[in-house]
Write an enzyme that holds these catalytic residues in place. Structure first.
Site, PDB file in Angstrom:
ATOM      1  N   SER A  54       0.749  -1.219   0.145  1.00  0.00           N
ATOM      2  CA  SER A  54       0.038  -0.067   0.111  1.00  0.00           C
ATOM      3  C   SER A  54       0.895   1.381  -0.049  1.00  0.00           C
ATOM      4  CB  SER A  54      -0.956  -0.080   1.228  1.00  0.00           C
ATOM      5  OG  SER A  54      -1.866  -1.108   1.226  1.00  0.00           O
ATOM      6  N   GLY A  75      -5.743  -3.931  -7.549  1.00  0.00           N
ATOM      7  CA  GLY A  75      -6.739  -2.824  -7.241  1.00  0.00           C
ATOM      8  C   GLY A  75      -6.301  -1.495  -7.238  1.00  0.00           C
ATOM      9  N   ARG A 123     -14.132  -6.587 -11.303  1.00  0.00           N
ATOM     10  CA  ARG A 123     -13.888  -5.681  -9.967  1.00  0.00           C
ATOM     11  C   ARG A 123     -14.592  -4.494 -10.091  1.00  0.00           C
ATOM     12  NH1 ARG A 123      -8.414  -6.684  -7.384  1.00  0.00           N
ATOM     13  NH2 ARG A 123      -9.302  -5.774  -5.471  1.00  0.00           N
ATOM     14  N   SER A 143     -14.997  -0.152  -1.759  1.00  0.00           N
ATOM     15  CA  SER A 143     -13.697   0.053  -1.902  1.00  0.00           C
ATOM     16  C   SER A 143     -13.366   1.608  -1.325  1.00  0.00           C
ATOM     17  CB  SER A 143     -12.992  -0.344  -2.852  1.00  0.00           C
ATOM     18  OG  SER A 143     -11.594  -0.063  -2.841  1.00  0.00           O
ATOM     19  N   SER A 144     -12.512   1.689  -0.290  1.00  0.00           N
ATOM     20  CA  SER A 144     -11.858   2.830   0.034  1.00  0.00           C
ATOM     21  C   SER A 144     -10.906   3.504  -1.023  1.00  0.00           C
ATOM     22  CB  SER A 144     -11.086   2.985   1.229  1.00  0.00           C
ATOM     23  OG  SER A 144     -10.065   2.055   1.266  1.00  0.00           O
ATOM     24  N   GLU A 192      -8.732  -6.665   4.832  1.00  0.00           N
ATOM     25  CA  GLU A 192      -7.702  -7.464   4.269  1.00  0.00           C
ATOM     26  C   GLU A 192      -7.171  -8.573   5.357  1.00  0.00           C
ATOM     27  OE1 GLU A 192      -3.860  -4.847   4.346  1.00  0.00           O
ATOM     28  OE2 GLU A 192      -5.423  -3.912   3.334  1.00  0.00           O
ATOM     29  N   HIS A 202     -13.322  -8.503  -3.682  1.00  0.00           N
ATOM     30  CA  HIS A 202     -11.832  -8.112  -3.697  1.00  0.00           C
ATOM     31  C   HIS A 202     -11.277  -9.171  -4.799  1.00  0.00           C
ATOM     32  CE1 HIS A 202     -10.623  -6.068   0.150  1.00  0.00           C
ATOM     33  NE2 HIS A 202     -11.745  -5.534  -0.194  1.00  0.00           N
ATOM     34  N   ARG A 205     -14.049 -13.119  -1.219  1.00  0.00           N
ATOM     35  CA  ARG A 205     -13.423 -13.866  -0.245  1.00  0.00           C
ATOM     36  C   ARG A 205     -14.282 -14.343   0.794  1.00  0.00           C
ATOM     37  NH1 ARG A 205      -8.369  -9.274   0.539  1.00  0.00           N
ATOM     38  NH2 ARG A 205      -6.865 -10.341  -0.975  1.00  0.00           N
ATOM     39  N   ARG A 242      -4.116 -13.630  -0.397  1.00  0.00           N
ATOM     40  CA  ARG A 242      -4.630 -14.138   1.052  1.00  0.00           C
ATOM     41  C   ARG A 242      -5.413 -15.541   1.438  1.00  0.00           C
ATOM     42  NH1 ARG A 242      -2.422  -9.614   3.054  1.00  0.00           N
ATOM     43  NH2 ARG A 242      -2.801  -7.750   1.892  1.00  0.00           N
TER      44      ARG A 242
END
Length: 454
Positions: free
Chosen positions: A31, A112, A140, A186-187, A334, A361, A365, A406
């Site tokens: 990030s 993303g 997405r 999504s932020s 996440e 995501h 998930r 993940r």
């Protein structure tokens, strides 16, 4: 980027036969790395990104910026700046801003940050920039960013899909101004507009109009990094209107930035200590950070461990007893796959809340975790906004990853306590955690484990 050795289609997840005792040096934050690359590309002078994450997502970001004309030199630096592991110098990317131009094609993969952060950058280019990616990237959510950019003056051809593939018809500048956006999914929608905003003629005022805003720490990270690069940003936390962010037009300063370790990628290693009753030390854990992964200190302590920030880093110790948890993960979604994996091994029920956005995501998930844990004998049910996990005796089997890094690490966590777990496509961990299988093996053997880019 270091070439990843070939891995088997089904990777046998190692089972721990003793308490884990290891030091694990985690690679840099994805990030932070990708935000730093964008800001450096928009700066008025060259800058450095030191100890960046070298993974598929960050390489896609670097290659995309290069395609638009930005110079990025990967080098080993002898600067006096401290590295992420306390050494002097080390690996660094020198970013040399240039006039952005097309025509160019950007491969977003399934990242993303790349698919959302770079269309606003492309509006500042002179010429067409085409964005394409993996098949999952077409599914997405991106329509909110596309619509917001059009409101701000951009010309974008997406054939009405509101998704990839698309072409930004860059005009060399963007007017900017006020825009409403629903960032419920999504932020990154908010961060995408804020990062490029200093270069818009009017800056930007972003108004979130949805009912929920997940992953607020990532927006705080964007704001802090903008301010550190000289941008003027007004935020709700600074007394502004709720869910409104304003960025004034102005120059972006070139920086010499050292990337923090990726705290979310420390999760499987801390989980190993929790599950086995061992101790894992993660060097250079920051005492103050905007990274969502810092919440692991609190969450895994509630689930049965203990931790201490020392000069050596974060020292996390487990007792081998794992307790269920009822927790809202809306700001740290996440972390959900790893927490779900630990919860499947706990002594009581867990409820994970506030993460309905995870359905959009890298994969869905919530559905994936439910299916894969239940296939090993678990009892997981989806709720409207998360998961309910009732521990059951688990058995071996194939744990599918859906090309989601993940999911792969979550399967490895379960494999510590359950024999015969086979991870399908563990190589997908290269998205943000290169060399994961080797790091995992080194941790279990008691060797110092270190990931690429760390």
């Amino acid at each position: 980027m270091t070439e990843t050795p070939a891995l088997p289609a089904l990777w046998p997840a190692p089972t721990a036969d003793a308490a884990v005792r290891a030091t694990v040096t985690v690679p840099g934050s994805k990030s932070v790395t990708n935000r730093a690359l964008v800001l450096a590309a928009l700066a008025a002078e060259p800058g450095w990104v030191r100890w960046p994450l070298r993974s598929r997502d960050s390489q896609l970001m670097a290659d995309a910026l290069r395609a638009m004309g930005v110079g990025i030199e990967e080098t080993v630096s002898s600067s006096s700046a401290g590295s992420a592991n306390g050494a002097v110098g080390g690996e660094a990317w020198r970013v040399i801003p240039a006039a952005l131009h097309g025509p160019a094609t950007v491969d977003v993969g399934n990242a993303g940050t790349v698919m959302r952060f770079l269309p606003p950058v492309a509006t500042l280019a002179d010429g067409d920039i085409r964005f394409d990616g993996d098949p999952r990237s077409y599914e997405r959510p991106l329509g909110q960013v596309i619509d917001a950019l059009r409101t701000l003056g951009a010309r974008i051809d997406d054939d009405g899909r509101g998704a990839l593939p698309l072409t930004v018809q860059g005009g060399g500048a963007l007017e900017g101004g006020v825009v409403e956006i629903d960032a419920t999914n999504s932020s990154q929608f908010v961060s995408a507009l804020l990062l490029s905003a200093p270069r818009f003629n009017q800056g930007v005022e972003v108004r979130h109009v949805g009912t929920n805003l997940p992953s607020m720490p990532h927006i705080r990270m964007t704001v802090e990094m903008l301010r550190a690069a000289g941008a003027q940003v007004d935020t709700p936390e600074a007394g502004g209107e709720k869910n409104v962010w304003r960025v004034a037009p102005g120059a972006v300063l070139g920086r010499d930035l050292v990337v923090e370790p990726d705290l979310s990628n420390a999760q499987p290693f801390l989980a190993a200590a929790l599950i086995t009753g061992g101790t894992v030390t993660v060097p250079d854990w920051p005492r103050r950070t905007t990274q969502p992964g810092d919440a692991l200190r609190r969450i895994f302590t509630e689930m049965g461990g203990s931790c201490e920030l020392t000069d050596a880093g974060l020292v996390f110790t487990g007792t081998g007893k794992i307790h269920g948890i009822d927790v809202d993960l809306g700001e740290v979604g996440e972390l959900t796959p790893g927490i779900a994996a630990v919860a499947a091994l706990a002594d009581s029920e867990s409820v994970l809340r506030g993460v309905q956005h995870l359905r959009l995501h890298e994969t869905d998930r919530l559905a994936a975790l439910t299916k894969e844990i239940n296939a090993l004998g678990g009892d997981v049910t989806e709720t409207a906004d998360g998961l309910r996990i009732r521990p059951r005796p688990l058995h071996g089997g194939t744990f599918h990853t859906y090309d989601d890094h993940r999911m792969a690490t979550a399967g490895a966590v379960i494999g510590l306590a359950v024999e015969g777990v086979m991870i399908e496509n563990v190589a997908t961990t290269a998205k943000t955690l290169p060399d994961f299988p080797k790091m995992w093996a080194d941790m279990l053997s008691g060797d110092s484990a270190s990931g690429a880019g760390a």
